[in-house]
Design a protein around this motif. Structure first.
Motif, PDB file in Angstrom:
ATOM      1  N   HIS A 222       0.835  -1.212   0.000  1.00 26.93           N
ATOM      2  CA  HIS A 222       0.000   0.000   0.000  1.00 26.93           C
ATOM      3  C   HIS A 222       0.867   1.259   0.000  1.00 26.93           C
ATOM      4  O   HIS A 222       0.797   2.080   0.906  1.00 26.93           O
ATOM      5  N   PRO A 223       1.694   1.424  -1.030  1.00 25.80           N
ATOM      6  CA  PRO A 223       2.548   2.622  -1.083  1.00 25.80           C
ATOM      7  C   PRO A 223       1.733   3.906  -1.202  1.00 25.80           C
ATOM      8  O   PRO A 223       2.219   4.982  -0.876  1.00 25.80           O
ATOM      9  N   HIS A 224       0.472   3.781  -1.661  1.00 25.68           N
ATOM     10  CA  HIS A 224      -0.391   4.961  -1.761  1.00 25.68           C
ATOM     11  C   HIS A 224      -0.901   5.400  -0.398  1.00 25.68           C
ATOM     12  O   HIS A 224      -1.469   6.490  -0.270  1.00 25.68           O
ATOM     13  N   VAL A 225      -0.702   4.551   0.620  1.00 22.74           N
ATOM     14  CA  VAL A 225      -1.109   4.901   1.991  1.00 22.74           C
ATOM     15  C   VAL A 225       0.118   5.178   2.860  1.00 22.74           C
ATOM     16  O   VAL A 225       0.183   6.181   3.573  1.00 22.74           O
ATOM     17  N   PHE A 226       1.104   4.270   2.786  1.00 20.17           N
ATOM     18  CA  PHE A 226       2.280   4.379   3.649  1.00 20.17           C
ATOM     19  C   PHE A 226       3.515   4.918   2.931  1.00 20.17           C
ATOM     20  O   PHE A 226       4.558   5.097   3.556  1.00 20.17           O
ATOM     21  N   GLY A 227       3.412   5.156   1.627  1.00 24.71           N
ATOM     22  CA  GLY A 227       4.558   5.646   0.875  1.00 24.71           C
ATOM     23  C   GLY A 227       4.237   6.917   0.116  1.00 24.71           C
ATOM     24  O   GLY A 227       3.405   7.714   0.537  1.00 24.71           O
ATOM     25  N   ASP A 228       4.873   7.064  -1.049  1.00 21.52           N
ATOM     26  CA  ASP A 228       4.737   8.313  -1.797  1.00 21.52           C
ATOM     27  C   ASP A 228       3.975   8.158  -3.105  1.00 21.52           C
ATOM     28  O   ASP A 228       3.937   9.070  -3.929  1.00 21.52           O
TER      29      ASP A 228
END
Length: 498
Positions: free
Chosen positions: A329-335
């Motif tokens: 979930h890079p859209h939540v925890f990343g960029d």
């Protein structure tokens, strides 16, 4: 060169507890700042005619405590930079400088970066008075929490717990709501105001639900929850569940649990999963809570078996899951960004492919059908296989073509039956028909398992209607005719529409 910064502690509130060294340091300072003038020890500065500047105005200028502490840090650093060599700026804080003082922690990091000389001198902490006035020994197990950021995951009932920074009723209310996720509403807690300060100290024992109905909260307030090692609180902890499952599997535990293996529990895992699904269909939260617990037990038992072998334990399972969820979930925890569910799904698939590469598996060398569990129920498996094949272009062009295929497979089944083909051949033709029908479900965006589940439920309700009506006539289905049952079936359908 810059001025020197010194941070001193004013103690827990009793002016008599100030050390001679700190008093002398305050007297000799070029300039004195106090975090707040609302502290009993500050009157010593007034009695000694030591001029000081308070940061109380910053509490009104900013909407959060972190912003206040950042502003204090910047102000002190600016004064140190612009000061003269040999000057000493003293920053006096309540209690001990290294206990619940965010600005001090910030200063330690920033001064080191900027080569500004910083000295921190201790003082009596409010913890010292808490241990004394509340009468507990921290060696028994102790934790200190911040009321402005307390979370459910921090609560450990088996430890003595002090909650500081209870500045006002609102903060007390926030702490109460968090505590009530672990403790019952009537659980007794202790509120302490100005511990050790003569004429101001108050120690109140109140039920948890009344925590924010008390008066007198301020800079010298805290909440104390004595250690409680009773099962009534431990029953709400994951650690207790892990402990219980370990006991059940131990030599002195339950003979049935000790005999179980991964293979012997396979059917239990499947059955418990379907029982959870049933509670979802029934929209029955109370029953769902129970069945989710039964499903969790299966996970705990399988994990416990591996823990006994030294392979992994349930905490390794949790760690791996947490890592996977964050990574995928890079859209939540990343960029990365994901504007909608479809974009989020694309991110998910991309991260899954990256995970395979990190394991030395090249996604391009795998079959498009890999990743579908071998033992899925056949209808669900067919649906997933078709979805995977469709992603690489192996699919029907439209639903009309799919329905034509369903008709073709139906005709072939009819022909196999009419020609007296073997039972094996008839079964294969039936499988082809079901597979084609599954494709139709996919094209109308319907889960075939859910569709069939609803039909099963509808059949059960209608058939029970028939049984009930026949009982009212004093007969059973086997005593009635097919025409009678068909008439009641149609009656049941009519009642559904009504």
């Amino acid at each position: 060169m810059s001025a020197k910064l010194t941070v001193v502690g004013l103690g827990s509130g009793n002016p008599d507890r100030l050390t001679l060294g700190i008093v002398n340091k305050l007297k000799a300072a070029s300039r004195v700042h106090v975090r707040t003038g609302e502290h009993p020890a500050v009157k010593v500065l007034e009695e000694l005619e030591i001029p000081y500047e308070s940061f109380d105005n910053l509490y009104e200028s900013f909407s959060s405590f972190p912003e206040v502490y950042e502003a204090i840090t910047l102000k002190l650093l600016e004064e140190a930079r612009s000061g003269n060599q040999g000057d000493e700026i003293v920053y006096a804080v309540p209690g001990h400088p290294m206990v619940a003082e965010s600005a001090v922690s910030k200063l330690r990091a920033r001064c080191a970066e900027e080569s500004i000389e910083l000295t921190v001198l201790g003082g009596e902490s409010f913890l010292d008075e808490a241990f004394l006035r509340l009468g507990f020994d921290p060696i028994e197990g102790f934790q200190l929490l911040d009321a402005t950021g307390i979370t459910r995951s921090q609560l450990q009932p088996e430890l003595h717990t002090l909650i500081g920074q209870v500045y006002d009723t609102y903060t007390a209310s926030e702490a109460k709501l968090c505590l009530m996720e672990m403790y019952p509403p009537e659980y007794e807690v202790v509120v302490g105001h100005a511990l050790g300060v003569e004429g101001e100290e108050q120690i109140l024992r109140v039920p948890l639900y009344e925590l924010d109905r008390q008066e007198g909260y301020g800079n010298l307030s805290l909440i104390y929850i004595p250690a409680d090692r009773s099962d009534r609180l431990r029953q709400r902890t994951f650690a207790r569940l892990h402990e219980i499952v370990g006991i059940l599997r131990s030599p002195g535990g339950c003979p049935w649990d000790r005999e179980q293996t991964h293979d012997s529990l396979r059917k239990n895992l499947i059955e418990e999963t379907y029982e959870v699904l049933e509670t979802i269909d029934e929209d029955d939260p109370e029953h769902m809570k129970e069945e989710l617990g039964d499903l969790m037990l299966q996970i705990m038992l399988h994990s416990q078996m591996e823990e006994e072998l030294g392979a992994f334990d349930v905490f390794d399972v949790i760690e791996a899951l947490n890592g996977k969820l964050i990574f995928r979930h890079p859209h939540v925890f990343g960029d990365k960004d994901a504007a909608d569910a479809e974009a989020a799904l694309q991110n998910w698939e991309g991260m899954k492919a990256e995970e395979k590469r990190r394991k030395g598996i090249e996604p391009g060398e795998l079959s498009a059908l890999d990743g579908v569990p071998r033992d899925l129920p056949a209808l669900m498996k067919a649906y997933k296989l078709q979805k995977k094949a469709s992603k690489v272009g192996f699919d029907w062009g439209n639903v009309e073509d799919v329905l034509a295929k369903v008709q073709e497979e139906l005709d072939e089944l009819k022909e196999a039956i009419a020609s007296g083909s073997s039972q094996e051949e008839q079964m294969l033709e039936l499988g082809d028909l079901l597979f084609a029908a599954t494709n139709a479900a996919r094209f109308i965006d319907a889960d075939p398992e859910e569709a069939l589940t609803r039909t099963n439920r509808k059949f059960v309700e209608r058939f029970r209607y028939i049984e009930r009506k026949l009982r009212e006539r004093g007969i059973s289905p086997k005593d009635s005719t097919l025409d009678e049952m068909e008439a009641l079936w149609q009656e049941a359908k009519g009642a559904e529409r009504a």
